[in-house]
Enzyme design. Structure first.
Site, PDB file in Angstrom:
ATOM      1  N   HIS A 192       0.755  -1.254   0.063  1.00 24.48           N
ATOM      2  CA  HIS A 192       0.090  -0.115   0.052  1.00 24.48           C
ATOM      3  C   HIS A 192       0.632   1.188  -0.049  1.00 24.48           C
ATOM      4  O   HIS A 192       0.482   2.106  -0.920  1.00 24.48           O
ATOM      5  CB  HIS A 192      -0.842   0.023   1.197  1.00 24.48           C
ATOM      6  CG  HIS A 192      -2.064  -0.674   1.029  1.00 24.48           C
ATOM      7  ND1 HIS A 192      -2.209  -2.102   0.953  1.00 24.48           N
ATOM      8  CD2 HIS A 192      -3.447  -0.167   0.853  1.00 24.48           C
ATOM      9  CE1 HIS A 192      -3.634  -2.707   0.725  1.00 24.48           C
ATOM     10  NE2 HIS A 192      -4.622  -1.293   0.690  1.00 24.48           N
ATOM     11  N   LYS A 220     -10.541  -8.215   7.361  1.00 21.26           N
ATOM     12  CA  LYS A 220     -11.288  -8.361   8.692  1.00 21.26           C
ATOM     13  C   LYS A 220     -11.034  -7.212   9.743  1.00 21.26           C
ATOM     14  O   LYS A 220      -9.885  -6.374   9.645  1.00 21.26           O
ATOM     15  CB  LYS A 220     -10.768  -9.590   9.356  1.00 21.26           C
ATOM     16  CG  LYS A 220      -9.291  -9.512   9.997  1.00 21.26           C
ATOM     17  CD  LYS A 220      -8.949 -10.846  10.596  1.00 21.26           C
ATOM     18  CE  LYS A 220      -7.635 -10.854  11.275  1.00 21.26           C
ATOM     19  NZ  LYS A 220      -7.120 -12.104  11.758  1.00 21.26           N
TER      20      LYS A 220
END
Length: 185
Positions: A39, A104
């Site tokens: 990222h 999650k």
């Protein structure tokens, strides 16, 4: 009766707009993996106005760092990574056309707002069940950042990956709704 929604990537604006927090989704098609270090590199490229190594428009990112593939399998255990670590980067990727993210745990208010602004959804995968999640992955190829090892960006081809919509395009949050359902008045 199966009430799951079957979707195929790349996702369209209408695919995503029809989803609501709590919907069960069975996803098939191409996904890309990315974790923290990947990222950071993607954001560095965006800020430098350089081309990205993967397409983002209509795509889905899976926050996963899979284990090595055992013989005869395309990938090892591939369970979701805790998503909040990607929160500082997610709005910029959504702005570039990303339509879905899989992980999650809860997301920040900034991410939830960006999901509404750019028309995308956050899916939860089954945490702690990486071997089970890998059963839907038919092909895995490293496409960028080989030096990151398990955190390299991979192109995955999945068939029937089970997911649940946590955050939708209208600001609904399954985790908040779940708490309300069991709150004692």
């Amino acid at each position: 009766m199966d009430r799951s929604i079957h979707l195929k990537t790349p996702l369209t604006a209408s695919d995503v707009a029809a989803l609501r927090a709590g919907d069960r989704v069975i996803l098939s098609g191409v996904l890309y993996t990315a974790r923290d270090a990947a990222h950071r590199r993607l954001i560095d490229l965006i800020e430098a106005k350089e081309p990205l190594p993967i397409p983002l428009t209509g795509q889905v990112l899976y926050y996963v760092g899979p284990s090595p593939a055992p013989p005869g399998r395309p990938i090892g255990a591939a369970g979701p990574t805790t998503s909040y670590r990607m929160d500082p980067y997610t709005p910029q990727l959504l702005e570039k056309g990303l339509k879905g993210i899989i992980g999650k745990g809860k997301r920040s208010e900034a991410v939830k707002q960006a999901l509404m602004t750019y028309g995308a959804v956050y899916f939860a995968a089954i945490g702690g069940a990486g071997a089970l999640m890998s059963q839907s992955i038919r092909k895995a190829t490293v496409v960028a950042y080989h030096d990151l090892g398990p955190e390299a960006i991979r192109e995955l081809y999945v068939e029937g990956m089970p997911l649940v919509v946590v955050n939708d395009t209208e600001g609904n949050d399954l985790y908040e709704e779940g708490r309300k359902a069991y709150r004692i008045a």
